[in-house]
Design a protein around this motif. Structure first.
Motif, PDB file in Angstrom:
ATOM      1  N   MET A  18       7.985  49.786  52.317  1.00  0.00           N
ATOM      2  CA  MET A  18       7.394  49.645  53.815  1.00  0.00           C
ATOM      3  C   MET A  18       6.063  50.202  53.843  1.00  0.00           C
ATOM      4  N   SER A  19       6.018  51.533  53.560  1.00  0.00           N
ATOM      5  CA  SER A  19       4.984  52.430  53.752  1.00  0.00           C
ATOM      6  C   SER A  19       3.710  51.917  52.843  1.00  0.00           C
ATOM      7  N   LEU A  20       4.057  51.303  51.638  1.00  0.00           N
ATOM      8  CA  LEU A  20       2.974  50.660  50.998  1.00  0.00           C
ATOM      9  C   LEU A  20       2.290  49.329  51.714  1.00  0.00           C
ATOM     10  N   SER A  21       3.358  48.815  52.194  1.00  0.00           N
ATOM     11  CA  SER A  21       3.033  47.546  52.809  1.00  0.00           C
ATOM     12  C   SER A  21       2.009  47.666  54.022  1.00  0.00           C
ATOM     13  N   LEU A  22       2.353  48.932  54.749  1.00  0.00           N
ATOM     14  CA  LEU A  22       1.626  49.218  56.090  1.00  0.00           C
ATOM     15  C   LEU A  22       0.174  49.541  55.473  1.00  0.00           C
ATOM     16  N   VAL A  23       0.277  50.340  54.521  1.00  0.00           N
ATOM     17  CA  VAL A  23      -0.975  50.877  54.022  1.00  0.00           C
ATOM     18  C   VAL A  23      -2.064  49.382  53.672  1.00  0.00           C
ATOM     19  N   ALA A  24      -1.215  48.469  52.816  1.00  0.00           N
ATOM     20  CA  ALA A  24      -2.084  47.035  52.722  1.00  0.00           C
ATOM     21  C   ALA A  24      -2.505  46.421  53.903  1.00  0.00           C
ATOM     22  N   ILE A  25      -1.885  46.551  54.902  1.00  0.00           N
ATOM     23  CA  ILE A  25      -2.151  45.834  56.483  1.00  0.00           C
ATOM     24  C   ILE A  25      -3.121  46.714  56.910  1.00  0.00           C
ATOM     25  N   ALA A  26      -3.317  48.006  56.906  1.00  0.00           N
ATOM     26  CA  ALA A  26      -4.321  48.613  57.359  1.00  0.00           C
ATOM     27  C   ALA A  26      -5.535  48.464  56.517  1.00  0.00           C
ATOM     28  N   ILE A  27      -5.524  48.239  55.279  1.00  0.00           N
ATOM     29  CA  ILE A  27      -6.784  47.956  54.552  1.00  0.00           C
ATOM     30  C   ILE A  27      -7.278  46.302  54.868  1.00  0.00           C
ATOM     31  N   TRP A  28      -6.417  45.547  54.999  1.00  0.00           N
ATOM     32  CA  TRP A  28      -6.635  44.266  55.317  1.00  0.00           C
ATOM     33  C   TRP A  28      -7.323  44.188  56.824  1.00  0.00           C
ATOM     34  N   THR A  29      -6.735  44.970  57.770  1.00  0.00           N
ATOM     35  CA  THR A  29      -7.380  44.906  58.923  1.00  0.00           C
ATOM     36  C   THR A  29      -8.635  45.430  59.279  1.00  0.00           C
ATOM     37  N   ALA A  30      -9.035  46.513  58.327  1.00  0.00           N
ATOM     38  CA  ALA A  30     -10.424  47.304  58.376  1.00  0.00           C
ATOM     39  C   ALA A  30     -11.344  46.158  57.803  1.00  0.00           C
ATOM     40  N   TRP A  31     -10.901  45.262  56.855  1.00  0.00           N
ATOM     41  CA  TRP A  31     -11.789  44.242  56.144  1.00  0.00           C
ATOM     42  C   TRP A  31     -11.996  43.187  57.324  1.00  0.00           C
ATOM     43  N   GLN A  32     -11.038  42.830  57.627  1.00  0.00           N
ATOM     44  CA  GLN A  32     -10.909  41.627  58.937  1.00  0.00           C
ATOM     45  C   GLN A  32     -11.674  41.882  60.096  1.00  0.00           C
ATOM     46  N   THR A  33     -11.663  43.057  60.415  1.00  0.00           N
ATOM     47  CA  THR A  33     -12.274  43.374  61.811  1.00  0.00           C
ATOM     48  C   THR A  33     -13.445  43.967  61.716  1.00  0.00           C
TER      49      THR A  33
END
Length: 210
Positions: free
Chosen positions: A193-208
């Motif tokens: 769960m923690s690693l998945s949230l890190v991946a979402i944070a990185i993806w969000t930083a890229w997409q925004t």
């Protein structure tokens, strides 16, 4: 009585909204993770928080308040990085729970926590604000309701579509996760769960990024 919006734009608008909502994003990914790991009620509590956050941005956009973000890139990026930081905080919190007893938290308290996280996560998502600024004007027509009434009606339709699709994600993920959770509770699941949230944070930083 004149209809508030041009009826001819409703189907194209709904089609555009559905296409945007089914595109994988932070909300969809986070809801799936929450529902897989904590079940249906937890996921639905998160949906309520997300919906309130989207509604606040929609109302702000209808009144023209979010255009400030377009004129102040520093404000946009401040909100953007705050949102990324919040996701990383959620990842850290999930990791720390490996050492604690997350299951001892009462369900109602856990649902309130997820509601707040869904709300804060969306208030710190500037893309939600820009979505309404960019999307709504293309479906507003002269000769119908006021710009404000058209924006509020179309924005409300978007919110309703998002509620429906987010609820489907929660129900599907919670069903899929039910048998898994009975067998795989423990540090490994929470670490994922923690690693998945890190991946979402990185993806969000890229997409925004602008």
């Amino acid at each position: 009585m004149v209809f508030p919006v041009d009826p001819a734009v409703l189907l194209p608008f709904l089609a555009a909204v559905v296409l945007m909502e089914i595109t994988p994003g932070p909300n969809m990914s986070w809801l799936a993770l929450v529902s897989l790991s904590q079940g249906r009620r937890a996921g639905l509590a998160a949906v309520v928080g997300i919906t309130l956050g989207l509604s606040i941005w929609m109302i702000a956009a209808a009144f023209g308040l979010t255009k400030v973000i377009l004129h102040w890139p520093a404000l946009y990026h401040s909100i953007r990085w705050a949102g990324v930081g919040f996701l990383l905080y959620l990842a850290w919190d999930a990791w720390r729970s490996n050492q604690g007893a997350a299951q001892d938290v009462p369900p109602v308290a856990r649902q309130r926590q997820l509601f707040r996280r869904g709300l804060i996560g969306n208030l710190l998502n500037p893309k939600a604000a820009l979505l309404y600024v960019v999307l709504l004007p293309g479906f507003m027509r002269a000769g119908y309701g006021s710009p404000l009434s058209q924006a509020l009606l179309l924005g409300s339709l978007h919110v309703l579509v998002s509620v429906a699709l987010h609820s489907i994600i929660v129900l599907s993920a919670s069903r899929a996760g039910g048998s898994f959770l009975t067998r795989h509770q423990g540090p490994v699941t929470r670490a994922l769960m923690s690693l998945s949230l890190v991946a979402i944070a990185i993806w969000t930083a890229w997409q925004t990024r602008l």
